[in-house]
Design a protein around this motif. Sequence first.
Motif, PDB file in Angstrom:
ATOM      1  N   ARG A  26       0.807  -1.227   0.000  1.00  0.00           N
ATOM      2  CA  ARG A  26       0.000   0.000   0.000  1.00  0.00           C
ATOM      3  C   ARG A  26       0.841   1.279   0.000  1.00  0.00           C
ATOM      4  NH1 ARG A  26      -3.334  -1.309  -2.800  1.00  0.00           N
ATOM      5  NH2 ARG A  26      -3.904   0.862  -2.634  1.00  0.00           N
ATOM      6  N   ARG A  27       2.165   1.138  -0.141  1.00  0.00           N
ATOM      7  CA  ARG A  27       2.991   2.350  -0.219  1.00  0.00           C
ATOM      8  C   ARG A  27       2.721   3.092  -1.521  1.00  0.00           C
ATOM      9  NH1 ARG A  27       8.853   0.271   0.391  1.00  0.00           N
ATOM     10  NH2 ARG A  27       7.933  -1.374  -0.856  1.00  0.00           N
ATOM     11  N   GLU A  28       3.174   4.353  -1.569  1.00  0.00           N
ATOM     12  CA  GLU A  28       3.003   5.167  -2.773  1.00  0.00           C
ATOM     13  C   GLU A  28       4.268   5.133  -3.615  1.00  0.00           C
ATOM     14  OE1 GLU A  28       2.021   9.153  -1.612  1.00  0.00           O
ATOM     15  OE2 GLU A  28      -0.047   8.608  -1.147  1.00  0.00           O
ATOM     16  N   THR A  29       4.067   5.202  -4.913  1.00  0.00           N
ATOM     17  CA  THR A  29       5.150   5.413  -5.847  1.00  0.00           C
ATOM     18  C   THR A  29       4.728   6.588  -6.725  1.00  0.00           C
ATOM     19  OG1 THR A  29       6.619   4.378  -7.471  1.00  0.00           O
ATOM     20  CG2 THR A  29       4.286   3.762  -7.567  1.00  0.00           C
ATOM     21  N   HIS A  30       5.672   7.259  -7.318  1.00  0.00           N
ATOM     22  CA  HIS A  30       5.355   8.481  -8.054  1.00  0.00           C
ATOM     23  C   HIS A  30       5.471   8.291  -9.564  1.00  0.00           C
ATOM     24  CE1 HIS A  30       6.062   9.987  -4.027  1.00  0.00           C
ATOM     25  NE2 HIS A  30       5.242  10.962  -4.363  1.00  0.00           N
ATOM     26  N   GLY A  31       4.665   9.030 -10.262  1.00  0.00           N
ATOM     27  CA  GLY A  31       4.652   9.032 -11.716  1.00  0.00           C
ATOM     28  C   GLY A  31       4.120  10.366 -12.183  1.00  0.00           C
ATOM     29  N   ILE A  32       3.545  10.365 -13.365  1.00  0.00           N
ATOM     30  CA  ILE A  32       2.966  11.588 -13.913  1.00  0.00           C
ATOM     31  C   ILE A  32       1.644  11.227 -14.564  1.00  0.00           C
ATOM     32  CG2 ILE A  32       4.371  11.342 -16.008  1.00  0.00           C
ATOM     33  CD1 ILE A  32       4.352  14.445 -16.174  1.00  0.00           C
ATOM     34  N   CYS A  33       0.605  11.973 -14.216  1.00  0.00           N
ATOM     35  CA  CYS A  33      -0.730  11.693 -14.753  1.00  0.00           C
ATOM     36  C   CYS A  33      -0.799  12.115 -16.226  1.00  0.00           C
ATOM     37  CB  CYS A  33      -1.796  12.419 -13.925  1.00  0.00           C
ATOM     38  SG  CYS A  33      -1.768  14.213 -14.094  1.00  0.00           S
ATOM     39  N   PRO A  34      -1.807  11.624 -16.947  1.00  0.00           N
ATOM     40  CA  PRO A  34      -1.916  11.949 -18.377  1.00  0.00           C
ATOM     41  C   PRO A  34      -1.981  13.448 -18.674  1.00  0.00           C
ATOM     42  CG  PRO A  34      -3.312  10.088 -17.860  1.00  0.00           C
ATOM     43  CD  PRO A  34      -2.792  10.604 -16.547  1.00  0.00           C
ATOM     44  N   SER A  35      -2.710  14.228 -17.881  1.00  0.00           N
ATOM     45  CA  SER A  35      -2.825  15.661 -18.183  1.00  0.00           C
ATOM     46  C   SER A  35      -1.497  16.392 -17.967  1.00  0.00           C
ATOM     47  CB  SER A  35      -3.938  16.315 -17.371  1.00  0.00           C
ATOM     48  OG  SER A  35      -3.662  16.254 -15.999  1.00  0.00           O
ATOM     49  N   HIS A  36      -0.772  16.046 -16.924  1.00  0.00           N
ATOM     50  CA  HIS A  36       0.531  16.676 -16.712  1.00  0.00           C
ATOM     51  C   HIS A  36       1.564  16.174 -17.714  1.00  0.00           C
ATOM     52  CE1 HIS A  36      -0.959  18.062 -12.690  1.00  0.00           C
ATOM     53  NE2 HIS A  36      -0.322  19.126 -13.141  1.00  0.00           N
ATOM     54  N   ARG A  37       1.440  14.930 -18.159  1.00  0.00           N
ATOM     55  CA  ARG A  37       2.343  14.413 -19.192  1.00  0.00           C
ATOM     56  C   ARG A  37       2.217  15.261 -20.462  1.00  0.00           C
ATOM     57  NH1 ARG A  37       4.362   9.093 -19.643  1.00  0.00           N
ATOM     58  NH2 ARG A  37       2.906   8.627 -17.961  1.00  0.00           N
ATOM     59  N   ILE A  38       0.991  15.610 -20.818  1.00  0.00           N
ATOM     60  CA  ILE A  38       0.760  16.457 -22.004  1.00  0.00           C
ATOM     61  C   ILE A  38       1.392  17.826 -21.797  1.00  0.00           C
ATOM     62  CG2 ILE A  38      -1.025  17.662 -23.323  1.00  0.00           C
ATOM     63  CD1 ILE A  38      -2.794  15.131 -22.828  1.00  0.00           C
ATOM     64  N   GLN A  39       1.214  18.409 -20.601  1.00  0.00           N
ATOM     65  CA  GLN A  39       1.802  19.722 -20.316  1.00  0.00           C
ATOM     66  C   GLN A  39       3.323  19.676 -20.412  1.00  0.00           C
ATOM     67  OE1 GLN A  39       0.448  20.977 -16.462  1.00  0.00           O
ATOM     68  NE2 GLN A  39      -1.646  21.337 -17.153  1.00  0.00           N
ATOM     69  N   VAL A  40       3.936  18.622 -19.868  1.00  0.00           N
ATOM     70  CA  VAL A  40       5.390  18.502 -19.910  1.00  0.00           C
ATOM     71  C   VAL A  40       5.876  18.343 -21.348  1.00  0.00           C
ATOM     72  CG1 VAL A  40       7.332  17.024 -19.247  1.00  0.00           C
ATOM     73  CG2 VAL A  40       5.601  17.637 -17.560  1.00  0.00           C
ATOM     74  N   ARG A  41       5.192  17.496 -22.123  1.00  0.00           N
ATOM     75  CA  ARG A  41       5.589  17.325 -23.530  1.00  0.00           C
ATOM     76  C   ARG A  41       5.473  18.619 -24.311  1.00  0.00           C
ATOM     77  NH1 ARG A  41       3.081  11.437 -25.024  1.00  0.00           N
ATOM     78  NH2 ARG A  41       4.708  10.238 -24.006  1.00  0.00           N
ATOM     79  N   ASN A  42       4.409  19.388 -24.055  1.00  0.00           N
ATOM     80  CA  ASN A  42       4.264  20.681 -24.720  1.00  0.00           C
ATOM     81  C   ASN A  42       5.401  21.619 -24.332  1.00  0.00           C
ATOM     82  OD1 ASN A  42       1.961  19.849 -26.027  1.00  0.00           O
ATOM     83  ND2 ASN A  42       0.574  20.758 -24.540  1.00  0.00           N
TER      84      ASN A  42
END
Length: 87
Positions: A26-42
């Motif tokens: 149940r620990r957390e791991t980090h990633g990037i959500c789809p909406s922020h992925r689009i912002q980063v790619r832009n």
Amino acid sequence: MTVVCSWCRHEGLAGVFGEKAPFEDRRETHGICPSHRIQVRNGWSETGFARGNGIQGTTAQEVSGYVVRSAAHLLSGLRNLSRKAGL
């Protein structure tokens, strides 16, 4: 494991957007959500680091500065890791 978006968390949002194995952990791991992925790619496109372009659109001085900062960050991380390991 619960996958949370680092960018969402930075904005004060819950940021939970999925799970990954091992599901019983149940620990957390980090990633990037789809909406922020689009912002980063832009953002990459605007700075010349678009997918497949590498360094197109940037000067040699900008690229060398990025490489130096990246190497310094890596060495700093390795130094901290060796201290934690007692080496």
